[in-house]
Design an enzyme around this catalytic site. Sequence first.
Site, PDB file in Angstrom:
ATOM      1  N   ASP A 122       7.207   1.070  -2.881  1.00 47.96           N
ATOM      2  CA  ASP A 122       7.821  -0.323  -2.565  1.00 47.96           C
ATOM      3  C   ASP A 122       9.254  -0.315  -2.877  1.00 47.96           C
ATOM      4  OD1 ASP A 122       6.690  -3.381  -2.220  1.00 47.96           O
ATOM      5  OD2 ASP A 122       8.172  -3.606  -3.587  1.00 47.96           O
ATOM      6  N   LYS A 168      -0.702  -3.969  -7.741  1.00 48.68           N
ATOM      7  CA  LYS A 168       0.468  -3.912  -7.622  1.00 48.68           C
ATOM      8  C   LYS A 168       1.080  -3.233  -9.003  1.00 48.68           C
ATOM      9  CE  LYS A 168       3.983  -4.222  -4.663  1.00 48.68           C
ATOM     10  NZ  LYS A 168       4.010  -4.170  -3.069  1.00 48.68           N
TER      11      LYS A 168
END
Length: 449
Positions: A168, A128
């Site tokens: 995201d 991430k």
Amino acid sequence: MLTNEYLKRVYAQVEARDAHESEFLQAVREVFESLELVIDKHPEWEAAGLLERFVEPERTIEFRVPWVDDNGVTRVNRGYRVQYNSAIGPYKGGLRFHPSVNLSIMKFLGFEQILKNSLTSLPMGGGKGGSDFDPKGKSDAEVMRFCQSFMSELYRHIGQFTDVPAGDIGVGAREIGFLFGQYKKLTDRFDGAVLTGKGLTYGGSLARTQATGFGLCYFSAEALKHLRNTSYEGKTVVVSGSGNVAQYCAQKVGVLGGKVVAMSDSQGYIYDPNGINLDVLFDIKQKRRARISVYADEVAGSTYVEGCKNIWKVKCDIAHPCASQNEMDAEGAQALVDNGCMAVFEGANMPLTPEAIAIIQNNGLLYSPGKASNAGGVATSGLEMTQNSIRMSWSFDEVDEKLHGIMQNIFKACYDASVECGKPGDLMVGANVAGFLKVANAMMAQGVV
Ligand code: NDP
Ligand code: 2IT
């Protein structure tokens, strides 16, 4: 509560080292509590230091992101990429641009992503990244300059066999386009599979935009059918958030016969007893990038209420939290229970606090964790990588059908694991155990690396 000595010891180490990383600790604790049910069968894990390695990112990159705003003022943000675990494939996971981003949030998201990607059954490790940059209120030119600066550092750490970022919160088609353009310029390579969520004219996959929300509904429909012998038909649904995941969740709920009566953004929520008009909502959010309160100004019969957490007080049969971490606390969960809600399926990552999960589960509501029910986004990113590699693009229906099959399989994997753990229907335990076993197996096979 943790009782196994090995789990307790490793958790205590994490807590001591990363005491200030509350979101990360929360994610690790939930997974460890589920692993209590399988750890006794695997004494070899402790001998190999498996959990110590599992909780530690393989690599964490933190960097300066300087850029110049429209007034000529230099701004500096912080960039991150946590390359967490590559046991089953290249690191894969989104980039989040939001002022709240810090290392704890990056690590919790990367940690969750390992298990989520494992559940998809596609060969993707977990990672991430992101920045504390806030795209809100910035011009397109400012967003472009920020993305270019961000990629000027990130490009040396990613690649289709190393690490494949995507979107995201705060990172959608516009940002991915700017990031891809800069990657291509710096490397002089049209390396399509280095980023996913790309535009359709330069290697993106049909249905990737819709995939997380659609996948959430496919998973939930499966759970409703197999565990409650029911469906979305005639159900009243509340969806928090109004971004990518929430929008396409709401759209699919409607197709499957449910009615979405409330949606939110970080400032408040709208209630429309006639069902949210998605043409209006999409126009407000996708074209005008405006606040959700505008909806109540424009649609007769709807109302706007300040404070996004109040959305859980709206009476519903099914709740889909699709905004952000810890957006539903004990009070919100209790309100759902008191109003007769039957199921909470997560679209966001870790949207329920541990206390909220306990209330939902102890009152017999169906519950699925994001790592299972929101895996359709990254699964379709995996399908985008496949299409890039074979230099073909599949039709919307082909991708959607594959996504549907993947979500059905994820439900089955979670359910089967819950049965094996003696907790039939506990999809949280099932997701954590099923996701972990594959990664653990791969890590054990590859030695101490
Ligand atoms: P978007 O940026 O498109 O939308 C985010 C939405 O959540 C907005 O409505 C935003 O409101 C709201 N929101 C953001 N932060 C908060 C907060 N702290 N409190 C309340 N509301 C908030 O993001 P996505 O829809 O892509 O992501 C939503 C969630 O889904 C995240 O948890 C993400 O990690 C997860 N997810 C996303 C996937 C994807 O493919 N995009 C895949 C799997 C999971 P506002 O505009 O006011 O900030
Ligand atoms: O949380 C997630 O799964 C995502 N933001 C999507 C990641 C991806 O690589 O598509």
